[in-house]
Design a protein around this motif. Structure first.
Motif: not given
Length: 217
Positions: A8-10, A32, A102, A13-14, A79-80, A52, A55, A6
């Protein structure tokens, strides 16, 4: 259960996605940065990647293209928050298997993950990798890298037999019986076919007095 990478830099959410997926039994590695993906995929394998797009280091599109260009075929879902048609098109162009905008419903994400993994595992069950060759069981096709190799009908019969019986000795009698279903075959013709298959890279051993065996590599 499948291993998921996975990106995801949030952080919030990650962490939420990781907790959700692990509660479903998946093994999740959360990173991330784009460079993290390149580092971890160099030493580990996964059954699915969730990326994502916006990133650090590399955006998700650039990252997946780099992986696909290096022959990484692991399924990937983007996932964006990018919801324009151009971005959707770009995602599939670089090799995505699915694209989820998203904000998305977590239940929908789980449904899409299961669908992609089901297709992936079905493909694995019907393919045999052998050195730089790929044999597709359902279509009886042999590829060298991405190039489909051409064979005569009798040679294709032997290919099917050998790949369905890797590391198992097949007697000359059984091979000749299979070849003779449609036309007469001799031991001399069998040797010619075997020679052709060896030339494309199949390690076929001669078992003296018995038959032949395709050796697992």
């Amino acid at each position: 259960m499948a291993r998921i990478l996975l990106l995801e830099d949030d952080i919030t959410l990650g962490d939420t996605l990781q907790e959700l997926l692990e509660s479903e039994g998946y093994e999740v590695s959360l990173v991330t940065h784009g460079q993290d993906v390149l580092d971890v995929t160099a030493s580990q394998s996964f059954e699915l990647m969730l990326f994502d797009v916006n990133v650090p280091d590399f955006n998700g599109f650039e990252l997946l293209k780099l992986l696909r260009d290096s022959d990484n075929t692991t399924p990937c879902i983007f996932l964006t928050s990018l919801n324009d048609i151009a971005s959707l098109s770009k995602g599939f162009e670089v090799g995505a298997d699915d694209y989820l905008k998203k904000p998305f419903d977590f239940d929908e994400l789980l449904v899409r993950i299961k669908a992609v993994l089901r297709k992936y595992f079905h493909t694995l069950e019907n393919e045999v990798k052998y050195k730089n060759l790929l044999y597709k069981i359902t279509t009886n096709e042999l590829f060298e890298d991405t190039k489909l190799l051409s064979f005569a009908p009798q040679e294709k019969k032997l290919i099917a037999l050998f790949f369905k019986n890797i590391n198992t000795t097949i007697t000359k009698e059984d091979l000749l019986f299979e070849l003779s279903r449609e036309q007469e075959a001799s031991e001399g013709a069998l040797r010619v076919y075997i020679t052709k298959l060896r030339k494309v890279g199949l390690e076929i051993e001669t078992i003296k007095g018995t038959g032949y065996r395709l050796v697992r590599v």
